[in-house]
Write a protein that holds these residues in place. Structure first.
Motif, PDB file in Angstrom:
ATOM      1  N   HIS A  28       1.362  -1.539  -0.187  1.00 30.27           N
ATOM      2  CA  HIS A  28      -0.200  -0.045  -0.231  1.00 30.27           C
ATOM      3  C   HIS A  28       0.699   1.560   0.009  1.00 30.27           C
ATOM      4  O   HIS A  28       1.778   1.401   0.802  1.00 30.27           O
ATOM      5  N   CYS A 104       0.604  11.773  -7.349  1.00 25.75           N
ATOM      6  CA  CYS A 104       0.330  10.388  -6.423  1.00 25.75           C
ATOM      7  C   CYS A 104      -0.551   9.740  -7.369  1.00 25.75           C
ATOM      8  O   CYS A 104      -0.989   8.374  -6.163  1.00 25.75           O
ATOM      9  N   ALA A 105      -1.241  10.535  -7.255  1.00 28.26           N
ATOM     10  CA  ALA A 105      -2.607   9.089  -8.373  1.00 28.26           C
ATOM     11  C   ALA A 105      -2.399   8.237  -9.050  1.00 28.26           C
ATOM     12  O   ALA A 105      -2.429   6.720  -8.681  1.00 28.26           O
ATOM     13  N   GLU A 110      -3.017   6.020  -1.751  1.00 26.64           N
ATOM     14  CA  GLU A 110      -4.058   5.238  -1.223  1.00 26.64           C
ATOM     15  C   GLU A 110      -4.725   6.441  -0.018  1.00 26.64           C
ATOM     16  O   GLU A 110      -5.963   7.003   0.361  1.00 26.64           O
ATOM     17  N   LEU A 111      -4.029   6.941   0.224  1.00 29.74           N
ATOM     18  CA  LEU A 111      -3.658   7.834   1.346  1.00 29.74           C
ATOM     19  C   LEU A 111      -3.206   8.864   1.683  1.00 29.74           C
ATOM     20  O   LEU A 111      -1.760   9.114   0.924  1.00 29.74           O
ATOM     21  N   GLY A 128      -8.945  14.381  -3.825  1.00 28.66           N
ATOM     22  CA  GLY A 128      -9.163  13.257  -3.299  1.00 28.66           C
ATOM     23  C   GLY A 128     -10.409  12.888  -3.365  1.00 28.66           C
ATOM     24  O   GLY A 128     -10.384  11.433  -3.869  1.00 28.66           O
ATOM     25  N   LYS A 131     -10.841  11.275  -6.876  1.00 30.69           N
ATOM     26  CA  LYS A 131      -9.954  10.304  -6.797  1.00 30.69           C
ATOM     27  C   LYS A 131      -9.751   8.867  -6.224  1.00 30.69           C
ATOM     28  O   LYS A 131      -9.866   8.035  -6.066  1.00 30.69           O
ATOM     29  N   LYS A 132     -10.934   9.504  -5.067  1.00 33.92           N
ATOM     30  CA  LYS A 132     -11.560   8.339  -3.713  1.00 33.92           C
ATOM     31  C   LYS A 132     -10.202   7.993  -3.316  1.00 33.92           C
ATOM     32  O   LYS A 132     -10.035   7.270  -2.989  1.00 33.92           O
ATOM     33  N   ILE A 133      -9.203   9.519  -3.262  1.00 39.67           N
ATOM     34  CA  ILE A 133      -8.064   9.102  -2.128  1.00 39.67           C
ATOM     35  C   ILE A 133      -8.376   9.552  -0.910  1.00 39.67           C
ATOM     36  O   ILE A 133      -8.760  10.841  -1.699  1.00 39.67           O
ATOM     37  N   THR A 134      -7.981   9.547   0.474  1.00 38.60           N
ATOM     38  CA  THR A 134      -8.725   9.502   1.808  1.00 38.60           C
ATOM     39  C   THR A 134      -7.600  10.973   2.308  1.00 38.60           C
ATOM     40  O   THR A 134      -6.370  10.685   2.077  1.00 38.60           O
ATOM     41  N   TYR A 151     -13.743  11.181   1.771  1.00 36.17           N
ATOM     42  CA  TYR A 151     -12.435  11.011   1.630  1.00 36.17           C
ATOM     43  C   TYR A 151     -11.703  12.036   2.328  1.00 36.17           C
ATOM     44  O   TYR A 151     -10.755  12.475   2.482  1.00 36.17           O
ATOM     45  N   LYS A 338      -7.627   0.361   0.658  1.00 34.28           N
ATOM     46  CA  LYS A 338      -8.763   1.763   0.258  1.00 34.28           C
ATOM     47  C   LYS A 338      -9.592   2.487   1.062  1.00 34.28           C
ATOM     48  O   LYS A 338      -9.861   3.511   0.638  1.00 34.28           O
TER      49      LYS A 338
END
Length: 388
Positions: A28, A104-105, A110-111, A128, A131-134, A151, A338
């Motif tokens: 991860h 990052c994406a 993922e975080l 975030g 892209k559904k990144i917390t 997120y 994720k």
């Protein structure tokens, strides 16, 4: 801190990769955004712009947070936790925040743990969500106008949460006692008054509150001047302005002889007020903080000893926050991947401070997540302790 700066700012693009293989084949990825101002410290040829005895003060806060995170990375590595950790300079002149986020994406992060300004957090929260990144807001007590964004996580509670906590603290500890809330005619003070009035109306006047406006030096000097020595003074300073808070404390300390005792409850900004000043002697001072660390546990002692030997200084609160957040959420990311944004509650992998992360709702949907945990600290004549 000089040795630390030269060691870490030299890494223009910083990333730390754990060498241990993942047991389940999954590694991860975590990113940390912090203001290092690397481009101001080094020229285009990579030469350090300052002398060996100086460094840019603008880099200090971001560097301290990063150094805490780096120590946590070492701890996670020692536990064979298979994470890739990337560090981004949020104040880079070479890449925009959007460009760094795109990296990052693309890298599969993922975080994101963000020690950033409010404007930067607003951008990261939006990206975030897309892209559904917390994104964890590590330091700013603001929700960055995030709505319908499960997120985005606020770890330093907002002023609304702080005031709700303050009201519950007063309701629990001072039921039946008269509390004077000192304010001024400013927009922020008016907001604080409005929230406390609304809460007291909702709870049917469970707290005996009266409001007193202090808008000039004459009104300030009148505080506590005519009370009887048998009375106890109980005040709340309903202002985020630490200079105003300091004036109130000095004035009440000046009139301490007119009271049996004086208690003053301040805002969360009072962690920067210097409560140990001799001119506040005799006044019991109380304020809240979400990140209280008495520094008595083994990990805190180890970090403090490391700083003493290597840096000839004491670690700041940002060092401990960078360590605690990276350690805890690094573990959670390794465990849940994720889906980490749905696994934030609980006390798993606690380090220096507790957190109570809950969803905030708007129109029946999760607006964002927020840490609701507050510690209340009491200081009186040289002694600081946590109180309930």
């Amino acid at each position: 801190m000089k040795k630390t700066l030269l060691s870490f700012l030299a890494l223009v693009v910083v990333f730390s990769v754990f060498a241990q293989p993942a047991t389940n084949g999954t590694r991860h990825k975590l990113a940390i955004f912090t203001p290092l101002y690397i481009d101001e410290a080094f020229d285009n040829a990579g030469s350090y712009r300052y002398s060996g005895k100086t460094f840019p003060k603008s880099s200090i806060n971001g560097l301290e947070f990063y150094h805490g995170a780096a120590l946590a990375i070492d701890s996670l590595n020692a536990l064979n936790i298979p994470l890739d950790v990337y560090i981004y300079d949020s104040k880079s002149n070479r890449e925009t925040l959007e460009q760094q986020f795109s990296k990052c994406a693309a890298d599969g992060v993922e975080l994101i743990i963000a020690n950033c300004s409010l404007a930067e957090l607003t951008t990261l929260a939006r990206l975030g969500a897309d892209k559904k990144i917390t994104v964890l807001n590590a330091t700013v007590p603001n929700d960055a106008n995030a709505t319908s964004n499960p997120y985005f996580v606020v770890l330093n509670p907002t002023i609304q949460t702080q005031l709700e906590g303050l009201y519950n603290y007063m309701k629990k500890n001072y039921a039946g006692r008269q509390i004077t809330v000192i304010t001024r005619k400013t927009s922020s003070d008016s907001y604080i008054r409005s929230v406390l009035e609304t809460l007291n109306k909702y709870y049917k006047d469970s707290v005996k509150i009266r409001f007193q406006e202090v808008n000039d030096d004459i009104a300030l000097k009148a505080l506590g001047a005519t009370t009887q020595p048998t009375q106890t003074g109980l005040y709340v300073v309903g202002s985020l302005d630490t200079e105003f808070g300091s004036k109130v404390l000095r004035q009440l300390a000046t009139n301490i002889k007119n009271y049996a005792s004086v208690t003053v409850i301040g805002m969360p900004t009072w962690e920067n007020i210097g409560i140990a000043k001799p001119e506040y002697k005799g006044v019991e001072i109380i304020y809240s903080t979400p990140f209280f660390n008495p520094r008595t546990d083994a990990a805190s002692r180890s970090i403090s000893e490391y700083y003493k030997k290597k840096m000839y200084a004491a670690p700041s609160d940002l060092v401990f926050r960078g360590y605690g957040l990276t350690y805890r959420f690094g573990h959670l990311l390794n465990r849940y991947g994720k889906d980490i944004n749905t696994k934030l509650a609980g006390s798993e992998y606690r380090t220096f401070f507790d957190m109570d992360i809950q969803p905030d709702y708007l129109n029946g949907k999760i607006s964002h997540y927020e840490n609701k945990k507050l510690y209340y600290l009491k200081y009186l004549n040289g002694t600081l302790k946590s109180v309930n």
